[in-house]
Design an enzyme around this catalytic site. Structure first.
Site, PDB file in Angstrom:
ATOM      1  N   SER A   1      14.272  -3.763  -6.347  1.00 11.65           N
ATOM      2  CA  SER A   1      14.101  -2.683  -7.330  1.00 11.65           C
ATOM      3  C   SER A   1      14.312  -1.314  -6.707  1.00 11.65           C
ATOM      4  CB  SER A   1      12.699  -2.728  -7.940  1.00 11.65           C
ATOM      5  OG  SER A   1      12.619  -3.647  -8.995  1.00 11.65           O
TER       6      SER A   1
ATOM      7  N   ASP B   1      13.499   0.408 -17.776  1.00 10.29           N
ATOM      8  CA  ASP B   1      12.422  -0.015 -16.876  1.00 10.29           C
ATOM      9  C   ASP B   1      11.078   0.111 -17.585  1.00 10.29           C
ATOM     10  OD1 ASP B   1      10.793  -0.111 -14.283  1.00 10.29           O
ATOM     11  OD2 ASP B   1      12.819  -0.104 -13.487  1.00 10.29           O
TER      12      ASP B   1
ATOM     13  N   ASP C   1       0.827  -1.198   0.000  1.00  6.23           N
ATOM     14  CA  ASP C   1       0.000   0.000   0.000  1.00  6.23           C
ATOM     15  C   ASP C   1       0.864   1.251   0.000  1.00  6.23           C
ATOM     16  OD1 ASP C   1      -2.294  -1.523   0.117  1.00  6.23           O
ATOM     17  OD2 ASP C   1      -2.236  -1.625   2.305  1.00  6.23           O
TER      18      ASP C   1
ATOM     19  N   ASN D   1      13.883 -10.846  -5.950  1.00  4.32           N
ATOM     20  CA  ASN D   1      12.982 -10.824  -4.797  1.00  4.32           C
ATOM     21  C   ASN D   1      12.428 -12.178  -4.384  1.00  4.32           C
ATOM     22  OD1 ASN D   1      13.247  -8.079  -4.812  1.00  4.32           O
ATOM     23  ND2 ASN D   1      11.228  -7.647  -5.666  1.00  4.32           N
TER      24      ASN D   1
ATOM     25  N   ASP E   1      11.136   4.225 -26.284  1.00  3.91           N
ATOM     26  CA  ASP E   1      10.286   3.095 -25.946  1.00  3.91           C
ATOM     27  C   ASP E   1      10.672   1.942 -26.865  1.00  3.91           C
ATOM     28  OD1 ASP E   1       8.323   1.231 -25.542  1.00  3.91           O
ATOM     29  OD2 ASP E   1       6.664   2.470 -26.259  1.00  3.91           O
TER      30      ASP E   1
ATOM     31  N   HIS F   1       6.466   1.782 -11.731  1.00  2.39           N
ATOM     32  CA  HIS F   1       7.726   1.217 -11.251  1.00  2.39           C
ATOM     33  C   HIS F   1       8.923   2.060 -11.685  1.00  2.39           C
ATOM     34  CE1 HIS F   1      11.121  -1.705 -11.231  1.00  2.39           C
ATOM     35  NE2 HIS F   1      10.505  -2.193 -10.161  1.00  2.39           N
TER      36      HIS F   1
ATOM     37  N   VAL G   1      28.624  -6.343 -13.394  1.00  3.53           N
ATOM     38  CA  VAL G   1      27.415  -5.655 -12.955  1.00  3.53           C
ATOM     39  C   VAL G   1      27.487  -5.480 -11.441  1.00  3.53           C
ATOM     40  CG1 VAL G   1      24.904  -5.820 -12.729  1.00  3.53           C
ATOM     41  CG2 VAL G   1      26.021  -6.552 -14.849  1.00  3.53           C
TER      42      VAL G   1
ATOM     43  N   ASP H   1       8.292   7.588 -27.166  1.00  2.28           N
ATOM     44  CA  ASP H   1       7.424   8.002 -26.062  1.00  2.28           C
ATOM     45  C   ASP H   1       7.530   6.999 -24.909  1.00  2.28           C
ATOM     46  OD1 ASP H   1       5.529   9.239 -24.488  1.00  2.28           O
ATOM     47  OD2 ASP H   1       3.827   8.350 -25.556  1.00  2.28           O
TER      48      ASP H   1
END
Length: 559
Positions: A394, A179, A146, A332, A198, A231, A347, A224
């Site tokens: 993230s 992302d 939330d 995760n 994009d 996110h 990385v 765009d």
């Protein structure tokens, strides 16, 4: 897939959209890397993805053996994964560069009734093909919870306020957010955005496993990169946003630029209503390459999956080869399984901790983890000009990407490897057990420390000691006998500029030539007397030169 048991989101709902192995294979899609000699001899025009409002696909390569297999598979389209490299200039003409793994990589869509594993096996056996692999699902690494307006505990935890005394970031440093895109109109982000791209290319009939469906803009490559999930906007605001203005939130940097690169599309679970960002390994690779070619010094990847792919590995190697700092979230699922791209070489892999410096239960572990950063209840910018608190690796990764941008703002001469080493070396060690080594597979080198990192990164100019000899000790006869001055002004003073501070002995008698000035560097053991004349300390004041002061002559001398 482990259930969501941290109290966020829907109880029992998996934290990941897709599993590993065969579970993350996109039906009806294969990524091919042709051998250089084959790619260089192609006579068929192959576009880079569809354009908005049109298809423009190729359906074969013009290579008989390869095209025969593609026809058997029911090939529907062939597109190049990466845009062409900028041409080199030779004798006034634009000349194509040699064919590289990136320029020879293509995405093939075929009849999804044909098993992908069989298609890969058939294509990989051809002489014209270097590698063939499934195109794999990738997803954002966020734990749904939330929205809240908790304090930004993470910035203080990693010592950002102290680091901001050195720099709040430079407009000359750009961080790519590869992302879901970025909210292009968010008031705290819009002034910092550079024109993005994009690169989402799911075609007209996307293959997504039930109960997920795609929504919004998923069919066409364009300029765009508008976020439709939230996110990427959340990630971007942690890296950089307009700050210290009495509104909203603060970012790790305040002035660095953001390059939005959209590679994840909006997906909705028709049973639970959950919204997530999903993409493909091919589109992510294209985004990494595009970001590296369009000015990004840092790339943040708050996304991933459980399977290694050649197409992403090649793209990251390309970016690192161009000096880009690549930062990625560990994942995760709370296990020790590797997640990619975090597990690729070079990385900076980032795990998540909470406000008590404990590893978040969802944060993956492994020997490849580099550092940890705040990743629980992180407040940042959000979709539709709002703010939200989210959790996940993230959210941890952009703290490190922002720190990398601060480091480059303080010292642009550092290489990507040096930036990564500074981040690791200055991290505050974390352990679950006092006997645990550092680095370890839960926290890496520990929690990042922005203050310590900037202190390490900041270039230190050489200290220069200026010794002023008053007129009563200076003589200017015609005979020149002196061993090591660097700058002489007669008859008023001698100014000696040295590479570092050390005791300076002046001779008992000073004999100078007032001919034109000569400039040399002092040796480390300055002693102005000759043999039999060791000298004695000058009976005058020593003045410490200010290396940041105004020096009109550029030689440590102020008249």
């Amino acid at each position: 897939m482990p259930p969501n048991n941290d109290g966020n989101g829907t109880p029992g709902e998996p934290l990941t959209v897709f599993g590993g192995g065969s579970d993350d294979i996109i039906p009806g899609e294969v990524v091919l890397r042709l051998k250089p000699e084959t790619a260089g001899a192609l006579t068929v025009s192959v576009p880079t993805g569809p354009s908005r409002g049109g298809q423009g696909f190729a359906s074969d390569f013009g290579v008989s053996g390869l095209d025969s297999v593609l026809a058997d598979l029911g090939t529907r389209s062939i597109t190049a994964v990466h845009t062409p490299a900028p041409p080199s200039a030779e004798q006034g003409f634009a000349v194509a560069r040699d064919f590289t793994p990136l320029s020879s990589t293509y995405k093939v869509r075929f009849d999804p009734a044909n098993p992908v594993t069989e298609a890969v096996e058939r294509l990989a056996s051809l002489d014209e093909v270097e590698t063939a692999e499934p195109n794999r699902y990738r997803e954002s690494y966020v734990i749904p919870n939330d929205p809240s307006y908790a304090q930004q505990w993470g910035l203080a935890k990693i010592n950002c306020p102290e680091a901001w005394n050195v720099t709040t970031g430079s407009p000359g440093v750009t961080v790519a957010v590869v992302d879901t895109g970025v909210d292009l109109n968010h008031p705290q982000l819009a002034p910092l955005l550079r024109p993005g791209r994009d690169l989402v290319d799911w075609g007209p009939n996307p293959a997504v496993p039930s109960p997920w469906v795609l929504e919004g803009d998923f069919a066409g490559v364009d300029d765009d990169p508008q976020d439709e999930v939230g996110h990427g906007t959340h990630v971007a605001g942690t890296i950089a946003c307009l700050s210290n203005d009495g509104t909203g939130v603060a970012g790790v940097t305040w002035q660095c630029r953001l390059l939005p690169v959209r590679v994840l599309v909006r997906a909705r679970n028709t049973v639970t209503g959950r919204v997530s960002g999903i993409g493909s390994s091919a589109d992510i690779a294209a985004g990494i390459r595009w970001a590296a070619d369009n000015g990004a010094q840092v790339i943040n990847l708050s996304l991933g999956g459980s399977t290694d792919t050649t197409v992403e590995r090649d793209a990251i190697a390309y970016a690192v080869g161009r000096g880009v700092v690549v930062v990625a979230a560990m994942g995760n699922d709370g296990t020790g399984n590797p997640s990619y791209p975090a597990a690729y070489p070079d990385v900076i892999a980032v795990g998540a901790v909470d406000s008590t410096d404990k590893r978040a239960p969802f944060s993956q572990t492994g020997t490849h983890i580099d550092v940890a950063a705040p990743g629980v209840n992180v407040l940042s910018t959000y979709w539709d000009d709002t703010y939200a608190s989210l959790s996940g690796t993230s959210m941890a990764s952009p703290h490190v990407a922002g720190l990398a941008a601060l480091i480059l703002s303080a010292n642009s001469a550092l290489s990507s490897a040096q930036v990564g080493q500074i981040i690791r070396d200055t991290a505050r060690p974390l352990r679950d057990d006092p006997a645990d080594p550092v680095p370890n597979d839960r926290y890496g080198s520990g929690l990042i420390d922005a203050k310590a990192a900037l202190e390490r990164a900041r270039p230190v100019p050489p200290s220069r000691l200026v010794v002023v000899c008053p007129t009563r000790t200076v003589l200017c006869p015609s005979l020149a006998i002196i061993s090591c001055p660097t700058h002489i002004v007669c008859p008023t003073q001698i100014v000696i500029t040295c590479l570092r501070s050390f005791p300076v002995l002046c001779p008992t008698r000073t004999v100078l030539d007032c001919s034109p000035v000569s400039i040399r560097l002092c040796p480390p053991t300055l002693q102005c007397g000759g043999p039999g004349d060791p000298g004695r300390p000058l009976e005058t004041d020593f003045q410490q030169y200010d290396p940041y002061g105004y020096d009109p002559y550029g030689m440590g001398y102020t008249p």
